[in-house]
Design an enzyme around this catalytic site. Structure first.
Site, mmCIF file in Angstrom:
data_model
loop_
_atom_site.group_PDB
_atom_site.id
_atom_site.type_symbol
_atom_site.label_atom_id
_atom_site.label_comp_id
_atom_site.label_asym_id
_atom_site.label_seq_id
_atom_site.Cartn_x
_atom_site.Cartn_y
_atom_site.Cartn_z
ATOM 1 N N GLU A 1 -6.572 4.738 8.169
ATOM 2 C CA GLU A 1 -6.409 6.163 7.837
ATOM 3 C C GLU A 1 -7.682 6.719 7.217
ATOM 4 O O GLU A 1 -8.024 7.890 7.422
ATOM 5 C CB GLU A 1 -5.195 6.335 6.896
ATOM 6 C CG GLU A 1 -3.890 6.138 7.666
ATOM 7 C CD GLU A 1 -2.744 5.541 6.859
ATOM 8 O OE1 GLU A 1 -2.793 5.568 5.620
ATOM 9 O OE2 GLU A 1 -1.789 5.031 7.488
ATOM 10 N N ASN B 1 0.861 -1.185 0.000
ATOM 11 C CA ASN B 1 0.000 0.000 0.000
ATOM 12 C C ASN B 1 0.895 1.232 0.000
ATOM 13 O O ASN B 1 1.463 1.592 1.031
ATOM 14 C CB ASN B 1 -0.889 -0.041 1.255
ATOM 15 C CG ASN B 1 -1.705 1.228 1.416
ATOM 16 O OD1 ASN B 1 -1.787 2.052 0.500
ATOM 17 N ND2 ASN B 1 -2.306 1.386 2.597
ATOM 18 N N TRP B 2 1.012 1.847 -1.161
ATOM 19 C CA TRP B 2 1.920 3.004 -1.281
ATOM 20 C C TRP B 2 1.364 4.244 -0.596
ATOM 21 O O TRP B 2 2.084 5.247 -0.476
ATOM 22 C CB TRP B 2 2.163 3.337 -2.755
ATOM 23 C CG TRP B 2 2.905 2.299 -3.541
ATOM 24 C CD1 TRP B 2 3.365 1.077 -3.107
ATOM 25 C CD2 TRP B 2 3.282 2.395 -4.917
ATOM 26 N NE1 TRP B 2 3.993 0.413 -4.134
ATOM 27 C CE2 TRP B 2 3.962 1.199 -5.259
ATOM 28 C CE3 TRP B 2 3.103 3.371 -5.899
ATOM 29 C CZ2 TRP B 2 4.460 0.968 -6.542
ATOM 30 C CZ3 TRP B 2 3.607 3.132 -7.175
ATOM 31 C CH2 TRP B 2 4.282 1.936 -7.483
ATOM 32 N N LYS B 3 0.093 4.206 -0.207
ATOM 33 C CA LYS B 3 -0.556 5.394 0.386
ATOM 34 C C LYS B 3 -0.373 6.592 -0.566
ATOM 35 O O LYS B 3 -0.361 6.407 -1.774
ATOM 36 C CB LYS B 3 -0.025 5.660 1.795
ATOM 37 C CG LYS B 3 -0.113 4.391 2.660
ATOM 38 C CD LYS B 3 0.114 4.618 4.116
ATOM 39 C CE LYS B 3 0.011 3.277 4.864
ATOM 40 N NZ LYS B 3 0.118 3.410 6.298
ATOM 41 N N GLY C 1 3.135 -0.899 4.276
ATOM 42 C CA GLY C 1 3.114 0.518 3.944
ATOM 43 C C GLY C 1 4.508 0.995 3.558
ATOM 44 O O GLY C 1 4.986 0.774 2.444
ATOM 45 N N GLY C 2 5.202 1.625 4.499
ATOM 46 C CA GLY C 2 6.506 2.240 4.247
ATOM 47 C C GLY C 2 7.479 1.341 3.487
ATOM 48 O O GLY C 2 8.124 1.790 2.521
ATOM 49 N N HIS D 1 -9.239 1.037 5.404
ATOM 50 C CA HIS D 1 -7.943 1.307 6.035
ATOM 51 C C HIS D 1 -8.164 2.263 7.208
ATOM 52 O O HIS D 1 -8.992 3.178 7.132
ATOM 53 C CB HIS D 1 -6.969 1.904 5.019
ATOM 54 C CG HIS D 1 -5.569 1.902 5.534
ATOM 55 N ND1 HIS D 1 -5.115 2.853 6.424
ATOM 56 C CD2 HIS D 1 -4.541 1.044 5.325
ATOM 57 C CE1 HIS D 1 -3.849 2.573 6.734
ATOM 58 N NE2 HIS D 1 -3.480 1.481 6.080
ATOM 59 N N GLY E 1 3.130 2.704 10.804
ATOM 60 C CA GLY E 1 4.039 3.826 10.596
ATOM 61 C C GLY E 1 4.771 4.262 11.848
ATOM 62 O O GLY E 1 5.381 5.324 11.879
ATOM 63 N N SER F 1 4.221 -1.632 10.379
ATOM 64 C CA SER F 1 5.678 -1.654 10.522
ATOM 65 C C SER F 1 6.286 -3.020 10.176
ATOM 66 O O SER F 1 7.260 -3.442 10.815
ATOM 67 C CB SER F 1 6.094 -1.206 11.926
ATOM 68 O OG SER F 1 5.660 0.126 12.157
ATOM 69 N N GLU G 1 -4.550 -4.736 10.995
ATOM 70 C CA GLU G 1 -3.533 -3.698 11.146
ATOM 71 C C GLU G 1 -3.773 -2.945 12.451
ATOM 72 O O GLU G 1 -4.587 -2.016 12.498
ATOM 73 C CB GLU G 1 -3.612 -2.701 9.988
ATOM 74 C CG GLU G 1 -3.412 -3.321 8.622
ATOM 75 C CD GLU G 1 -2.945 -2.280 7.590
ATOM 76 O OE1 GLU G 1 -1.885 -2.489 7.016
ATOM 77 O OE2 GLU G 1 -3.636 -1.269 7.408
HETATM 78 P P1 13P Z 1 3.474 0.721 7.658
HETATM 79 O O1 13P Z 1 3.985 -0.579 7.060
HETATM 80 O O2 13P Z 1 4.136 1.928 7.092
HETATM 81 O O3 13P Z 1 3.433 0.676 9.143
HETATM 82 O O4 13P Z 1 1.939 0.836 7.169
HETATM 83 C C1 13P Z 1 1.093 -0.248 7.319
HETATM 84 C C2 13P Z 1 -0.163 0.056 6.579
HETATM 85 O O5 13P Z 1 -0.924 0.926 6.981
HETATM 86 C C3 13P Z 1 -0.425 -0.690 5.336
HETATM 87 O O6 13P Z 1 -1.718 -0.475 4.888
#
Ligand code: 13P
Length: 253
Positions: free
Chosen positions: A100, A9-11, A237-238, A98, A176, A216, A170
């Protein structure tokens, strides 16, 4: 047997050029280094879906995903993107719920139920996200919090639809933050979620649902997390913004 899935997930990251180079690198490395046992999903921002899809080989186990969609197919919803639009350009997975989106865009369990329906109606696969905030982890009942998200957003589905859903657990406190759930914490919640699904849909179906961990996740902790019985991969994510890290995570099964 359920699928092992690693989804990136590149956000809201990358520009056009960066999206293309990251995708090319992932496709290349995946072809050289991964077996068909792992499904990879690349989930870029909307503007890059089509360009990214043009780089995915037809016969490959790298698929295209979107980060969100609206529940209606069309209409006066300025700024929104529908599931039918996504399906029309070859998107196969859509992240729904998600944390967010729940937090910053006030998405409710009821709206998410409609989005899940929209995705399934278009023949795509929802990656349904759930997870508890820190206050609930420390002072509440994470199991109850997370199972309510499932009950209210996906338990209306018929069995044949539920069988297509991928779940991503998650924990919000791990997203993050660099603070990963331990493999024991992840396994405990994943097993509990599978049990909850079993109670509604039976053991056969619950044993076929892929439940991904997100928060993470990186090459150093993925082997531990993915070795858990009920952890079937990750929503990354990251670390998905680095081709090397993303593919290394996918090599961790
Ligand atoms: P991180 O891997 O950056 O913690 O993000 C997880 C995430 O929200 C994937 O959707």
């Amino acid at each position: 047997m359920r699928k092992n899935i690693v989804a990136g997930n590149w956000k809201m990251n990358k520009d056009h050029e960066g999206a293309l180079s990251l995708t090319s690198e992932v496709v290349h490395m995946a072809g050289d280094e991964l077996t068909d046992d792992v499904t990879l999903v690349i989930i870029p921002p909307f503007p890059f879906l089509k360009p990214v899809s043009s780089l995915l080989p037809e016969e490959s186990h790298v698929f295209l995903g979107a980060q969100n969609c609206h529940w209606e197919n069309s209409g006066a919803f300025t700024g929104e993107v529908s599931a039918s639009m996504l399906a029309s350009i070859g998107v196969e997975y859509v992240v729904i719920g998600h944390s967010e989106r729940r937090e910053y865009f006030s998405e409710t369990n009821e709206q998410l139920a409609r989005k899940v329906d929209a995705v399934l109606n278009q023949g795509m696969i929802p990656i349904f996200c759930c997870g508890e905030p820190l206050e609930i982890r420390e002072h509440g009942d994470p199991y109850q919090y997370v199972t309510k998200q499932l009950t209210e957003s996906i338990f209306h589905l018929e069995e044949n639809e539920m069988a297509k859903v991928v779940i991503a657990y998650e924990p919000i406190w791990a997203i993050g933050t660099g603070k990963t759930a331990t493999s024991d914490q992840a396994q405990y919640m994943h097993a509990a979620l599978r049990k909850h699904i079993e109670e509604r849909y039976g053991k056969d179906l619950s044993s076929r649902i892929s439940i991904l961990y997100g928060g993470s996740c990186k090459p150093s902790n993925a082997p531990d997390l993915f070795s858990c019985e009920d952890v079937d991969g990750g929503l990354i994510g990251g670390a998905s913004l680095s081709s090397r890290d993303f593919v290394d995570i996918a090599k961790s099964f």
